[in-house]
Design a protein around this motif. Structure first.
Motif, PDB file in Angstrom:
ATOM      1  N   ALA A 156       0.825  -1.201   0.000  1.00  0.00           N
ATOM      2  CA  ALA A 156       0.000   0.000   0.000  1.00  0.00           C
ATOM      3  C   ALA A 156       0.860   1.251   0.000  1.00  0.00           C
ATOM      4  O   ALA A 156       0.548   2.236  -0.691  1.00  0.00           O
ATOM      5  CB  ALA A 156      -0.923  -0.001   1.215  1.00  0.00           C
ATOM      6  N   ASP A 157       1.964   1.216   0.753  1.00  0.00           N
ATOM      7  CA  ASP A 157       2.855   2.374   0.760  1.00  0.00           C
ATOM      8  C   ASP A 157       3.551   2.528  -0.588  1.00  0.00           C
ATOM      9  O   ASP A 157       3.811   3.654  -1.036  1.00  0.00           O
ATOM     10  CB  ASP A 157       3.888   2.218   1.877  1.00  0.00           C
ATOM     11  N   ARG A 158       3.861   1.399  -1.234  1.00  0.00           N
ATOM     12  CA  ARG A 158       4.548   1.471  -2.523  1.00  0.00           C
ATOM     13  C   ARG A 158       3.627   2.036  -3.606  1.00  0.00           C
ATOM     14  O   ARG A 158       4.030   2.891  -4.395  1.00  0.00           O
ATOM     15  CB  ARG A 158       5.036   0.081  -2.913  1.00  0.00           C
ATOM     16  N   LEU A 159       2.379   1.563  -3.651  1.00  0.00           N
ATOM     17  CA  LEU A 159       1.447   2.031  -4.678  1.00  0.00           C
ATOM     18  C   LEU A 159       0.794   3.356  -4.332  1.00  0.00           C
ATOM     19  O   LEU A 159       0.416   4.119  -5.220  1.00  0.00           O
ATOM     20  CB  LEU A 159       0.345   0.978  -4.896  1.00  0.00           C
ATOM     21  N   GLY A 160       0.644   3.617  -3.068  1.00  0.00           N
ATOM     22  CA  GLY A 160      -0.159   4.755  -2.629  1.00  0.00           C
ATOM     23  C   GLY A 160      -1.485   4.244  -2.099  1.00  0.00           C
ATOM     24  O   GLY A 160      -2.100   3.334  -2.662  1.00  0.00           O
ATOM     25  N   LYS A 161      -1.914   4.831  -1.024  1.00  0.00           N
ATOM     26  CA  LYS A 161      -3.101   4.301  -0.349  1.00  0.00           C
ATOM     27  C   LYS A 161      -4.355   4.390  -1.220  1.00  0.00           C
ATOM     28  O   LYS A 161      -5.193   3.479  -1.216  1.00  0.00           O
ATOM     29  CB  LYS A 161      -3.314   5.045   0.976  1.00  0.00           C
ATOM     30  N   VAL A 162      -4.523   5.457  -1.962  1.00  0.00           N
ATOM     31  CA  VAL A 162      -5.711   5.602  -2.801  1.00  0.00           C
ATOM     32  C   VAL A 162      -5.712   4.570  -3.921  1.00  0.00           C
ATOM     33  O   VAL A 162      -6.719   3.882  -4.167  1.00  0.00           O
ATOM     34  CB  VAL A 162      -5.780   7.033  -3.378  1.00  0.00           C
ATOM     35  N   GLN A 163      -4.567   4.413  -4.606  1.00  0.00           N
ATOM     36  CA  GLN A 163      -4.490   3.446  -5.698  1.00  0.00           C
ATOM     37  C   GLN A 163      -4.628   2.029  -5.176  1.00  0.00           C
ATOM     38  O   GLN A 163      -5.278   1.179  -5.807  1.00  0.00           O
ATOM     39  CB  GLN A 163      -3.165   3.618  -6.438  1.00  0.00           C
ATOM     40  N   PHE A 164      -4.015   1.740  -4.019  1.00  0.00           N
ATOM     41  CA  PHE A 164      -4.152   0.400  -3.447  1.00  0.00           C
ATOM     42  C   PHE A 164      -5.613   0.109  -3.098  1.00  0.00           C
ATOM     43  O   PHE A 164      -6.103  -1.011  -3.310  1.00  0.00           O
ATOM     44  CB  PHE A 164      -3.270   0.288  -2.197  1.00  0.00           C
ATOM     45  N   ALA A 165      -6.322   1.109  -2.569  1.00  0.00           N
ATOM     46  CA  ALA A 165      -7.728   0.912  -2.226  1.00  0.00           C
ATOM     47  C   ALA A 165      -8.554   0.642  -3.488  1.00  0.00           C
ATOM     48  O   ALA A 165      -9.441  -0.233  -3.499  1.00  0.00           O
ATOM     49  CB  ALA A 165      -8.260   2.135  -1.485  1.00  0.00           C
TER      50      ALA A 165
END
Length: 656
Positions: A156-165
């Motif tokens: 999630a930190d690698r992708l970004g929280k919004v994109q991971f969600a």
């Protein structure tokens, strides 16, 4: 007489006050009843107005209270404003509650740590869209996201929280479509595995694909079996003389493990006792994982690839749109409208309500400070209530009296009914007699109608036999008329021939016959003139044969035409001669016209030709002449059938 007057005076003096009292009590009761009705109507009106205001402002008040509660939990005002706008759009689009959308904000903020002011509204929107697509609540979606964010926080930190969600929402949508698993089932499977896959470096896509395949056959035991296999994979591989690690020391993916096992034991282990026993010895109870996935390597790889695809919220939004109920969406649109309007009134209404509450608080404090005033106010309120109670008591008394009078009236009506029952019986008997008389009169009318019908039937039968008798009479009359006509024919004939009308008809017929004769003579004269014209025609000897043929042709044609016309006229004359008094002579058959004499030659000498013949004349003219003449021999014409007068006239016109 004096005793009677005394009695009447006593009754009047006693009953008059009672009547006045009764009138006063009745008037008071009626007035109090009207007042109670007015009070009830006013109270009902106030209650209705209050409910209407509450209903109109209810959504706005609920949303306002929810926003206040979220703000109390530490949510930034800027984020709350964005969340509220997104909640309204979400409610009108998917037909779900905007209040639940806002309430999930604090839950997501608590479940996922480190969300910024800009990320929190976006993740909240994603979680609620996923809840709408999977048919769960916003609270369950927030809890599920919090769990997966905790298990895969590094990704999630690698992708970004919004994109991971957003990717997580798409993966859940694919799991629902492919495996039919609910969000709660996936959450329980991930909890049962206790993060073992993440600990061994297995990605989210592979874990979801493996869990989805295993839960089809192992059910709720899939997570524990997967956990057992992952923890004992390295030791089991050593027992099989294999290794499940790559060159970097990282565990191989599940498809790679299955491919290595298939290379050793074959693509199918069903019925292979040696392979089954080896797997059981190596992995124990968790051998069920590789056994269930043994023949599904291709499907497993495809599911992992599909889960790894990133299309944002497209799949999730499509599924959520299909889950929308039009009626729920319509209700949410109305609720949103009331909420938006009410939120503009609350900043004005709440201060007014707070001021009224403050005034009530001040009045209560005054009552505590001045107890004597409070006592007077209490006495006044008690007096008002006492009057109201007196009115209510009067209505109760009057109501009870009414019930008693109503009961007495019922008894009295019963007695009157018993007395009147005899009269009713007499009325019924009289009615029965009248009805019997009416029935007898009706029967008389019916019998009279039957008699009339019988008489009319007899007349109808006689009338039906009249046509037969009429036909027989007509036939007999015709026979008699024929016999009388034959018997008196001579007299009738003489009588008819002597009449002026018959003579006129005979003269007309004679005139028509003469007309036919004159026409025939005219036709014959014309034809004779035509033949004489042909007879005087002269031509060279070379054309003599043709003239003879033409002459013979016209002669035979004329003979045939003449004979045909004569036959037709003779038939007409024959029919006319049958009329008494008409006698027209017949036309004799025409004979063949005499042959024309050869006028082209005289004693073997050609007329108009000089000595030396035609050759000398042609040579003298010094002209080249080509003879195209043809000699026609005798021509025979067979005329089948005669010519009618009309055809004769037509032919003559054509010849002219």
């Amino acid at each position: 007489m004096k005793q009677l007057e005394f009695t009447l005076s006593l009754i009047d003096k006693v009953t008059r006050p009672l009547r006045q009292v009764q009138s006063s009590v009745t008037g008071f009761a009626e007035k109090s009843r009207q007042d109670f009705r007015a009070i009830g109507a006013g109270a009902a009106g106030l209650w209705g107005v209050g409910m209407a205001i509450k209903g109109a402002l209810g959504p706005a008040i609920e949303m306002y209270d929810t926003l206040q509660a979220q703000a109390a939990k530490g949510i930034d005002d800027k984020a709350l404003k964005t969340v509220m706008n997104d909640a309204n759009v979400f409610a009108m689009t998917y037909g779900r509650s905007a209040v639940e959308f806002v309430q999930s904000t604090s839950e997501i903020n608590a479940a996922i740590s480190g969300l910024t002011v800009d990320e929190l509204p976006k993740v909240t929107r994603t979680a609620n869209i996923m809840a709408a697509a999977l048919g769960t609540t916003a609270a369950e979606s927030a809890e599920f996201m919090g769990q997966l964010f905790g298990n895969f926080h590094s990704e999630a930190d690698r992708l970004g929280k919004v994109q991971f969600a957003e990717q997580l929402a798409g993966k859940m949508t694919y799991m629902r479509k492919t495996f039919g698993t609910e969000m709660g089932v996936i959450k329980d499977l991930m909890e049962g595995a206790r993060g073992v896959g993440t600990n061994y470096g297995v990605g989210l896509n592979e874990q979801l694909a493996v869990m989805g395949e295993l839960q089809r056959t192992l059910g709720t035991e899939a997570s524990s079996a997967y956990e057992g296999f992952m923890t004992g994979a390295q030791a089991g591989a050593k027992k099989l003389g294999m290794s499940f690690q790559d060159s970097a020391g990282k565990m191989l993916s599940m498809p790679e493990i299955l491919i290595k096992l298939q290379a050793k034991y074959g693509a199918n282990i069903e019925g292979n006792i040696t392979a089954q026993q080896a797997l059981d010895d190596a992995f124990g109870d968790s051998a069920a994982v590789v056994k269930q996935l043994w023949g599904n390597v291709g499907t497993l790889q495809r599911n992992i690839t599909e889960l790894g695809g990133s299309d944002g919220l497209k799949r999730t939004q499509e599924m959520a749109s299909k889950m929308v109920k039009p009626w729920d969406r319509f209700i949410q649109i109305l609720t949103t409208i009331r909420q938006v309007i009410g939120l503009t009134l609350i900043p004005v209404l709440y201060p007014f309500l707070n001021r009224i509450a403050d005034m009530g608080q001040t009045f209560a404090r005054w009552m505590q400070m001045f107890p004597n005033i409070a006592r007077v106010i209490g006495y006044a309120a008690l007096a008002v209530l006492s009057f109201a109670g007196a009115g209510a008591l009067a209505n109760v008394v009057m109501g009870i009296s009414g019930f008693i009078i109503a009961g007495l009236k019922g008894i009295w009506w019963l007695l009157v009914a018993v007395v009147k029952s005899y009269r009713v019986a007499i009325w019924l008997t009289k009615g029965a007699v009248i009805a019997f008389n009416a029935v007898m009169r009706t029967m008389r009318a019916v019998l009279l109608a039957v008699r009339i019908a019988a008489v009319l039937t007899g007349f109808a039968i006689n009338f039906m036999s009249w046509p037969v008798l009429l036909i027989v009479g007509l036939i007999a009359g015709l026979i008699v008329a024929c016999w009388l006509l034959v018997k008196h024919w001579d007299s009738i004939k003489a009588a008819v021939m002597n009449t002026a009308a018959f003579k006129v008809v005979a003269e007309a017929v004679s005139w028509v016959a003469d007309l036919f004769g004159k026409a025939w003579a005219y036709i014959a004269d014309g034809w004779n003139s035509f033949t004489e014209l042909l007879s005087g025609f002269s031509i060279t000897d070379a054309l003599g044969g043709m003239a003879e043929g033409v002459k013979a042709l016209f002669s035979k044609v004329w003979t045939a035409v003449k004979n045909g016309a004569a036959g037709a006229l003779n038939w007409v004359f024959e029919k006319l001669n049958k009329i008494p008094g008409v006698n027209i002579s017949m036309i004799e058959d025409a004979k063949a016209a005499p042959a024309l004499e050869n006028t082209l030659s005289t004693g073997g000498q050609l007329k108009g030709i000089e000595a030396g013949g035609i050759n000398k004349t042609l040579s003298a003219n010094n002209k080249s002449v080509t003879d195209n003449s043809k000699r026609i021999e005798s021509v025979t014409i067979n005329n089948n059938g005669g010519m009618t007068p009309g055809q004769l006239m037509e032919w003559q016109e054509l010849a002219g």
